[in-house]
Enzyme design. Structure first.
Site, PDB file in Angstrom:
ATOM      1  N   HIS A  24      51.315  33.281  49.528  1.00 40.97           N
ATOM      2  CA  HIS A  24      50.312  32.211  49.571  1.00 40.97           C
ATOM      3  C   HIS A  24      50.964  30.852  49.287  1.00 40.97           C
ATOM      4  CE1 HIS A  24      46.245  30.432  48.596  1.00 40.97           C
ATOM      5  NE2 HIS A  24      47.024  29.613  47.902  1.00 40.97           N
ATOM      6  N   GLU A  25      51.697  30.783  48.180  1.00 42.27           N
ATOM      7  CA  GLU A  25      52.315  29.504  47.792  1.00 42.27           C
ATOM      8  C   GLU A  25      53.408  29.081  48.766  1.00 42.27           C
ATOM      9  OE1 GLU A  25      50.935  27.690  45.675  1.00 42.27           O
ATOM     10  OE2 GLU A  25      49.564  29.236  44.935  1.00 42.27           O
ATOM     11  N   HIS A  28      51.872  26.794  51.328  1.00 45.11           N
ATOM     12  CA  HIS A  28      51.762  25.411  50.856  1.00 45.11           C
ATOM     13  C   HIS A  28      53.137  24.730  50.842  1.00 45.11           C
ATOM     14  CE1 HIS A  28      47.614  25.844  49.813  1.00 45.11           C
ATOM     15  NE2 HIS A  28      47.804  26.654  48.784  1.00 45.11           N
TER      16      HIS A  28
END
Length: 433
Positions: A24-25, A28
């Site tokens: 997920h990170e 980003h």
């Protein structure tokens, strides 16, 4: 052995959780760097740092509590009206705004003026914030399609697994015949276990959904062609009308709802059948739709969840489950009495469901979730377009920091809900066995 398998299941889920968070990170991080935003930190977990390493301008690390993760981007919020970030008001709500703004600037270095998050066009900020949840969606789809196409799902077939001897109103919950019950049409016609139904009223049928729909639509005399040990035999049952479980438009059973329909009276055989790409995509679409409805319905689940935790209420199958509950389920999966490949497939589906939940939950348009930042960027874009159409001055970047008081309220609600789910998962967990 049971304890060891449970620990193994929990440990594997913890690893899958860390991978999901890191993935997920990474969404980003990669898009932020793509758009030239400086990212001083990339962390998996919260709390004390267990391990970290600097590579370039970013510190990569793992923290002690695997309950989430984050990246730190320079300039998440624009400066205040006075252009300063160090001012601090006595008003508690204004203080929240200025604390958030100051935190976004605390690592500002010479040359960062053009590398701050808020200076990027709204569409770039949307991509950066959407990339994290989208990575979870990608992982969920990959895991789901992998299981569906290589292993498959339990699917009802037209083969007979058993024959009901009598007609039982399904709303009663009975599974045994009682005195006075009518003989079931299947039993009276001579249908036997192991028969495979190949035609109904002269029309060929290859799947359970088609056969079930035709049976439900028919009452009275009918013809049933079965393959019995390689030989086709025609049976002539007289279908009865009965109260049976209702099905939705997709052919799925609707819980605790019943309708009058044609009834034959047999149990269909279930087989593990791999799905084609199209069928897998359709099933995944249903899973996403169901997940979205579940997220929207979360507030309505709180009373039952409270009763199951602090009262004597039953923990329902569709009750919200947290990380602890998912870990317990993973431990249960490892102890299921079924082939190893089934256990692996079930575990992967648990992980896929968890990642889908992360995607849907993070897309809620509320701060501090990713969806809140996306909503702020879209609002900024909309008001700039309106100003341009009406030839008004550019209103400038939308100050998401002004929404921080709301974010703290939302975060508080989420924390309370998470604690309630955590307690429920401990004292009255959802079980799959």
């Amino acid at each position: 052995m049971t304890i060891l398998l449970t620990i193994l299941g929990i440990a594997l889920f913890a690893v899958g959780l860390l991978i999901s968070i890191a993935w997920h990170e990474l969404g980003h991080l990669s898009t932020a760097k793509l758009f030239g935003i400086r990212v001083p930190q990339y962390m998996v977990g919260f709390g004390p740092t267990l391990w970290s390493r600097h590579k370039g301008e970013t510190e990569y690390g793992i923290k002690a509590i695997p309950m989430g993760g984050y990246i730190r981007m320079i300039g998440m919020f624009p400066p205040g009206d006075d252009g300063r970030v160090e001012a601090r008001s006595t008003s508690p709500f204004r203080g929240m705004i200025e604390d958030a703004r100051s935190a976004a600037y605390e690592e500002l270095q010479p040359g960062d003026e053009k590398r701050m998050f808020y200076t990027r066009k709204p569409w770039k900020r949307v991509i950066v914030m959407f990339a994290g949840p989208f990575m979870n969606l990608i992982l969920a789809v990959a895991l789901f399609l992998g299981v569906a196409m290589s292993f498959g799902f339990a699917t009802q077939t037209t083969e007979v697994a058993g024959v009901q001897k009598c007609v039982i109103d399904q709303s009663t919950g009975r599974d045994k015949c009682a005195k006075g019950d009518r003989e079931s049409p299947a039993y009276a016609a001579g249908l036997k276990e192991g028969d495979r139904i190949v035609a109904f009223n002269g029309e060929r049928v290859d799947d359970w959904d088609t056969l079930s729909a035709r049976i439900r639509a028919t009452t009275g005399p009918a013809t049933l062609t079965v393959d019995r040990a390689g030989q086709e035999i025609v049976l002539r049952p007289t279908l009865a009308e009965n109260l049976v479980a209702k099905k939705d438009a997709d052919g799925r059973i609707v819980r605790d709802q019943y309708v009058k329909a044609g009834y034959l009276g047999f149990i269909s055989q279930t087989e593990i059948v791999p799905l084609g790409f199209g069928e897998s995509v359709d099933r995944m679409g249903d899973m996403i739709e169901d997940g979205a409805h579940a997220v929207i319905a979360l507030p309505s689940k709180i009373p039952d969840l409270w009763d199951a935790t602090f009262g004597d209420g039953e923990r329902k199958e569709d009750s919200p489950v947290g990380i602890v509950g998912a870990a317990r389920i993973s431990g249960e999966v490892m102890n299921l009495d079924m082939p190893t490949q089934n256990i692996i497939a079930t575990f992967l589906l648990v992980l896929a469901t968890f990642n889908l939940s992360l995607f849907l939950f993070n897309m809620l348009p509320l701060l501090p979730l990713d969806g809140g930042h996306i909503a702020g960027a879209l609002w900024e874009s909309a008001r700039r377009h309106v100003a341009r159409v009406f030839r008004r001055p550019d209103p400038g970047p939308f100050d998401v920091a002004k929404l921080m008081p709301v974010a703290y309220v939302v975060a508080g609600i989420f924390i309370c809900f998470t604690l309630l789910v955590l307690l429920a998962d401990i004292v009255n967990p959802v079980k799959i066995t």
